[in-house]
Motif scaffolding. Sequence first.
Motif, PDB file in Angstrom:
ATOM      1  N   PRO A  95       0.817  -1.221   0.000  1.00 47.09           N
ATOM      2  CA  PRO A  95       0.000   0.000   0.000  1.00 47.09           C
ATOM      3  C   PRO A  95       0.846   1.265   0.000  1.00 47.09           C
ATOM      4  O   PRO A  95       1.935   1.308   0.575  1.00 47.09           O
ATOM      5  CB  PRO A  95      -0.780  -0.124   1.318  1.00 47.09           C
ATOM      6  N   LEU A 102      -0.635   9.348   3.822  1.00 48.17           N
ATOM      7  CA  LEU A 102      -1.639  10.248   3.266  1.00 48.17           C
ATOM      8  C   LEU A 102      -1.908  11.390   4.242  1.00 48.17           C
ATOM      9  O   LEU A 102      -2.114  11.172   5.441  1.00 48.17           O
ATOM     10  CB  LEU A 102      -2.931   9.472   2.994  1.00 48.17           C
ATOM     11  N   GLY A 132       1.706   4.493   7.931  1.00 46.97           N
ATOM     12  CA  GLY A 132       1.586   4.490   6.476  1.00 46.97           C
ATOM     13  C   GLY A 132       2.818   4.958   5.728  1.00 46.97           C
ATOM     14  O   GLY A 132       2.860   4.900   4.496  1.00 46.97           O
ATOM     15  N   LYS A 174      -5.129  -7.790   3.781  1.00 47.34           N
ATOM     16  CA  LYS A 174      -5.774  -6.474   3.894  1.00 47.34           C
ATOM     17  C   LYS A 174      -7.027  -6.646   4.738  1.00 47.34           C
ATOM     18  O   LYS A 174      -7.990  -7.304   4.334  1.00 47.34           O
ATOM     19  CB  LYS A 174      -6.132  -5.948   2.504  1.00 47.34           C
ATOM     20  N   LYS A 204      -5.108  15.123   1.086  1.00 47.11           N
ATOM     21  CA  LYS A 204      -5.469  13.990   0.223  1.00 47.11           C
ATOM     22  C   LYS A 204      -4.650  13.932  -1.066  1.00 47.11           C
ATOM     23  O   LYS A 204      -4.975  13.176  -1.990  1.00 47.11           O
ATOM     24  CB  LYS A 204      -6.966  14.032  -0.143  1.00 47.11           C
ATOM     25  N   ASP A 232      -1.783  12.756  -3.548  1.00 45.10           N
ATOM     26  CA  ASP A 232      -1.105  11.478  -3.727  1.00 45.10           C
ATOM     27  C   ASP A 232       0.254  11.515  -3.022  1.00 45.10           C
ATOM     28  O   ASP A 232       1.099  12.362  -3.347  1.00 45.10           O
ATOM     29  CB  ASP A 232      -0.906  11.204  -5.221  1.00 45.10           C
ATOM     30  N   GLY A 238      -0.447   5.139   0.859  1.00 46.16           N
ATOM     31  CA  GLY A 238      -1.641   5.909   1.181  1.00 46.16           C
ATOM     32  C   GLY A 238      -2.859   4.995   1.153  1.00 46.16           C
ATOM     33  O   GLY A 238      -2.873   3.944   1.799  1.00 46.16           O
ATOM     34  N   GLU A 239      -3.869   5.369   0.377  1.00 44.86           N
ATOM     35  CA  GLU A 239      -5.070   4.544   0.252  1.00 44.86           C
ATOM     36  C   GLU A 239      -5.024   3.636  -0.973  1.00 44.86           C
ATOM     37  O   GLU A 239      -5.978   2.921  -1.250  1.00 44.86           O
ATOM     38  CB  GLU A 239      -6.307   5.453   0.178  1.00 44.86           C
ATOM     39  N   ASP A 240      -3.924   3.665  -1.696  1.00 40.71           N
ATOM     40  CA  ASP A 240      -3.801   2.907  -2.941  1.00 40.71           C
ATOM     41  C   ASP A 240      -2.968   1.648  -2.738  1.00 40.71           C
ATOM     42  O   ASP A 240      -2.190   1.537  -1.778  1.00 40.71           O
ATOM     43  CB  ASP A 240      -3.163   3.782  -4.024  1.00 40.71           C
ATOM     44  N   TYR A 241      -3.119   0.706  -3.680  1.00 46.96           N
ATOM     45  CA  TYR A 241      -2.340  -0.533  -3.651  1.00 46.96           C
ATOM     46  C   TYR A 241      -1.632  -0.709  -4.984  1.00 46.96           C
ATOM     47  O   TYR A 241      -2.196  -0.425  -6.050  1.00 46.96           O
ATOM     48  CB  TYR A 241      -3.237  -1.739  -3.360  1.00 46.96           C
TER      49      TYR A 241
END
Length: 612
Positions: free
Chosen positions: A186, A260, A235, A610, A264, A266, A188-191
């Motif tokens: 991961p 993150l 994170g 996850k 917000k 990237d 941030g909020e992405d994979y």
Amino acid sequence: MRCLLSCCWFLPCALKTSCCFSLLPSLVFASHSFVLPAPLGSCQRRSGVPCRVEHPAGGYKKLFETVEELSSPVTAHVTGRIPTWLRGSLLRCGPGLFEVGAEPFYHLFDGQALLHKFDFKEGHVTYHRRFVRTDAYVRAMTEKRIVITEFGTYAYPDPCKNIFSRFFSYFKGVEVTDNALVNVYPVGEDYYACTETNFITKINPDTLETIKQVDLCKYVSVNGATAHPHVENDGTVYNIGNCFGKNFSLAYNIIRIPPLQADKEDPMNKSEVVVQFPCSDRFKPSYVHSFGLTPNYIVFVETPVKINLLKFLSSWSLWGANYMDCFESNETMGVWLHVAEKKKGRLLNIKYRTSAFNLFHHINTFEDNGFLIVDLCTWKGFEFVYNYLYLANLRANWDEVKKQAEKAPQPEARRYVLPLRIDKADTGKNLVTLPYTTATATLRSDETVWLEPEVIFSGPRHGKRTAQSHRSSMHTISHPCPANPHASIPIFAAFEFPQINYKKYGGKPYTYTYGLGLNHFVPDRLCKLNVKTKETWVWQEPDSYPSEPIFVSHPDALEEDDGVVLSIVISPGSGPKPAYLLILNAKDMSEVARAEVEVNIPVTFHGLFKRA
């Protein structure tokens, strides 16, 4: 075989020549206390080495067969009871396409990336998989041939072009693969699915759809990055990649991607280099697959497996080569260990040296009383282990698999202890004063610190057959091995693809690690190791081939090993359900449940759990 797989990254993005991969699972056996389980159970053993396990039926070959992706998730048949607290997804990467038309891939790290997912919800399990739509995959499917050179497979020019077009295509530079078959992590909020080049691939962890390719060169000064970043609890992501440093010499940059933020934005846009490690050879960077991280220090282990930069450029352009053709070994350098202060980004001016080994996976690194304790899965010597991971070797009949594997470097899990403070008055002395380790660090007259390890897990090439203790359910029974109980037998084994309770114990003192066991490069057991006592627990079933174990902690855990271990197992001879997701009790490696599917699942290297 997950996790000993890797590759290389070494050229500037402008030349498009970085590259890398990841290594397959390693082997497991121990000359320390040993636990060998009966089917559907686990077992304990206090001393001796294991009885040799044979695989004459060759069921392991199913690990290297092409499969089709699924149009939608399939429901798994559950035996046992899934813990109610286990909710989320197991995501894993590996090769799923081993040939394109009539053109085969030759090396373990060449097959096109397949993303797998086991979903856990209210005691039910589903399985899904999709190919990652990388450039390498999409172009191969479109042109019905291998278009981009992979780790051990050269992509020849399009035979439909005329002779002049084919000639000039040799000189237009190197196209770097984006075949993201090694790991998922991961940011941030992405994979992202990844290999070890400068390209990573953003994916949707719920649908397994490919979102976009991302070039790390656009964000930070690296030619590639490993598939084993460290992800801290807030994170923050740390990784390592090579680069051009001062005076056009190769170096290694540690990069930091922040968590993150409230805006917000990237986190990739805020990536930065925090420290640069020098290279022992100006134009020949070492292969790097992982590194160590503690709250205050970064540890980089520079091995004698080198990438010949000039050979890479010239051979690739003139006569066509793959990445494997450009590796060579420095037979005299041994291993150099580098340490930097994490927060200040400052190198420690201490020259740590030790004898030669290959390294793919760090187990854990932690600080104690002025020392750094560095636990590693090593392979003795300077010869590159990947030389033994060609598919022709791995798919061979059992006797040939053993013959080839026994030529390979010897695996050994080791503990090194690095003193952080040096006094010249201590020249000639062992600087390690910790009472719980036999590792030494001797200050030499040339101001280098020579390190000798403590062996925490070893797979001897020869052992003796001994009786084995099995525990099934709540009963303990002793079974002698067949034939001569004192016969000398060859044993090739290693503890590899190590996993720990990373969220709570990564970079801190710890007790337990979980690993994949390979028997002559065939993954046939799962192992738990107490690094303090060297006690070992093993899960194993006949003709069953597991993947890297993933530890998942109980949400209310009070102890380090309170949780479960997840592994994908293929069992080709078991009937209509040839593969399953195995759930083990992390304390004693006994089976909790399994979720069977009616499709084969090829080898996977690395992944994560996850939480929902």
